[in-house]
Write a protein that holds these residues in place. Structure first.
Motif, PDB file in Angstrom:
ATOM      1  N   MET A   1       0.853  -1.198   0.000  1.00  0.00           N
ATOM      2  CA  MET A   1       0.000   0.000   0.000  1.00  0.00           C
ATOM      3  C   MET A   1       0.880   1.236   0.000  1.00  0.00           C
ATOM      4  O   MET A   1       1.819   1.336   0.780  1.00  0.00           O
ATOM      5  N   THR A   3       1.103   5.056   0.879  1.00  0.00           N
ATOM      6  CA  THR A   3       0.421   6.110   1.623  1.00  0.00           C
ATOM      7  C   THR A   3       1.362   7.257   1.874  1.00  0.00           C
ATOM      8  O   THR A   3       2.582   7.126   1.842  1.00  0.00           O
ATOM      9  N   GLY A  34      -5.981   4.258   2.174  1.00  0.00           N
ATOM     10  CA  GLY A  34      -5.484   2.980   2.630  1.00  0.00           C
ATOM     11  C   GLY A  34      -6.579   2.078   3.148  1.00  0.00           C
ATOM     12  O   GLY A  34      -6.593   0.864   2.887  1.00  0.00           O
ATOM     13  N   THR A  37      -8.621   0.705   0.229  1.00  0.00           N
ATOM     14  CA  THR A  37      -7.892  -0.403  -0.397  1.00  0.00           C
ATOM     15  C   THR A  37      -8.021  -1.673   0.432  1.00  0.00           C
ATOM     16  O   THR A  37      -8.242  -2.769  -0.109  1.00  0.00           O
ATOM     17  N   LEU A  38      -7.915  -1.541   1.744  1.00  0.00           N
ATOM     18  CA  LEU A  38      -8.045  -2.700   2.618  1.00  0.00           C
ATOM     19  C   LEU A  38      -9.445  -3.299   2.522  1.00  0.00           C
ATOM     20  O   LEU A  38      -9.615  -4.522   2.478  1.00  0.00           O
ATOM     21  N   GLY A  41     -10.722  -5.870   0.015  1.00  0.00           N
ATOM     22  CA  GLY A  41     -10.418  -7.282   0.225  1.00  0.00           C
ATOM     23  C   GLY A  41     -11.659  -8.160   0.225  1.00  0.00           C
ATOM     24  O   GLY A  41     -11.592  -9.329  -0.162  1.00  0.00           O
ATOM     25  N   THR A 181     -11.484  -7.824   9.811  1.00  0.00           N
ATOM     26  CA  THR A 181     -10.728  -6.615   9.476  1.00  0.00           C
ATOM     27  C   THR A 181     -10.641  -5.680  10.671  1.00  0.00           C
ATOM     28  O   THR A 181      -9.592  -5.079  10.932  1.00  0.00           O
ATOM     29  N   LEU A 280      -2.345   0.822  10.313  1.00  0.00           N
ATOM     30  CA  LEU A 280      -2.829   0.459   8.993  1.00  0.00           C
ATOM     31  C   LEU A 280      -1.706  -0.124   8.146  1.00  0.00           C
ATOM     32  O   LEU A 280      -1.891  -1.122   7.441  1.00  0.00           O
ATOM     33  N   ARG A 281      -0.515   0.471   8.206  1.00  0.00           N
ATOM     34  CA  ARG A 281       0.615  -0.050   7.442  1.00  0.00           C
ATOM     35  C   ARG A 281       0.993  -1.445   7.910  1.00  0.00           C
ATOM     36  O   ARG A 281       1.320  -2.322   7.103  1.00  0.00           O
ATOM     37  N   THR A 284      -1.613  -3.906   6.467  1.00  0.00           N
ATOM     38  CA  THR A 284      -1.533  -4.129   5.026  1.00  0.00           C
ATOM     39  C   THR A 284      -0.217  -4.799   4.631  1.00  0.00           C
ATOM     40  O   THR A 284      -0.139  -5.402   3.553  1.00  0.00           O
ATOM     41  N   PRO A 287      -0.370 -10.109   5.000  1.00  0.00           N
ATOM     42  CA  PRO A 287      -1.568 -10.643   4.332  1.00  0.00           C
ATOM     43  C   PRO A 287      -2.501 -11.323   5.319  1.00  0.00           C
ATOM     44  O   PRO A 287      -2.057 -11.943   6.286  1.00  0.00           O
TER      45      PRO A 287
END
Length: 288
Positions: A1, A3, A34, A37-38, A41, A181, A280-281, A284, A287
């Protein structure tokens, strides 16, 4: 990702343009992008291809779906200035009470309406159809509150049309994804029955909903609903003539995420944008 760095200096002078409106700085924008994008999934997990819905919806189409019986207060209409207002506006005078002409269109208050309307008359077959989309949605509200309640916001949805069993499976898998999540992000969510079905609250369907709820919301500790699972039964299939092969009118269901509200929940849980971006980083980078 990819950001924006959490150490990116703030952009000076950003302020709210008005009630329910906000400009996100680089850090908050990185959180928004971000998280979206998550959240895609779920679409990947369910093999739901990405589509792009229309930016406006015909009011006449929404009326056929009982929208104005259920949510008359939410609709944000799309008007245009009448020609006799052009000279005053060109001269720099404020719009004030300059006449507006109706267009017959409103801004979407949920992503799924445009997707469902675009499938009118279709046969999705016994295997059903899944699609995903993110759109900017708009709602008139009695009040606005930071990222919790905005006039315009981003909503991502994953929609299913097909059989009754397929719709139930869609929601079960969607609910599991929401909880999974949230846990990865360090969010504690509460699931509860919601009371705003898509169809007429005063009819037999609404009475049935009281016995068999069709919408559940997932809320942060401060009560902000950040996601929902919605079972429409075959309401849209009947109204729009969408069929599931020999199974008759299609059943439909959707899983919806209010992306700005996920940003709010992440900030609430982790104390600020830098800490939220770090979490968040980390998520992501690992996996699911």
């Amino acid at each position: 990702m990819s950001t924006t760095s959490a150490t990116t200096p703030p952009v000076p002078g950003l302020r709210s343009p008005g009630p329910g409106l906000i400009t996100l700085d680089p850090a908050h924008t990185a959180l928004l992008r971000g998280l979206d994008t998550l959240l895609t999934g779920l679409a990947a997990r369910l093999s739901a291809p990405e589509v792009t819905g229309p930016p406006l919806l015909a009011a006449a189409d929404l009326a056929r779906l009982d929208y104005f019986r259920n949510f008359p207060h939410l609709g944000v209409s799309a008007g245009r200035f009448a020609p006799d207002a052009y000279d005053a506006l060109a001269a720099g005078r404020p719009p004030g009470d300059r006449p507006l002409e109706p267009t017959g269109y409103v801004l979407p208050s949920a992503t799924c309406y445009g997707l469902l309307l675009s499938l009118e008359g279709a046969d999705v077959g016994a295997d059903g159809l899944r699609i995903s989309a993110a759109g900017r949605c708009f709602r008139n509200e009695t009040h606005y509150d930071g990222l919790r309640r905005l006039w315009g916001f981003h909503m991502r949805e994953v929609v299913y049309l097909g059989t009754k069993d397929g719709a139930l499976e869609h929601l079960e898998r969607g609910g599991a994804f929401i909880q999974e999540t949230a846990e990865r992000l360090g969010l504690v969510l509460t699931r509860a029955t919601a009371d705003d079905p898509f169809y007429d609250k005063g009819g037999s369907r609404a009475r049935l909903m009281a016995l068999d709820p069709v919408k559940h919301e997932y809320s942060a500790p401060d009560g902000t609903a950040i996601a929902s699972v919605n079972r429409h039964r075959n309401f849209f299939g009947e109204r729009l003539g969408i069929r599931a092969g020999d199974h008759g009118p299609a059943y439909s269901a959707c899983v919806a995420f209010g992306v700005e509200r996920w940003v709010h929940a992440l900030l609430l849980a982790h104390g600020g944008p830098e800490q939220a971006l770090d979490r968040l980083r980390a998520v992501t980078a690992t996996p699911a």
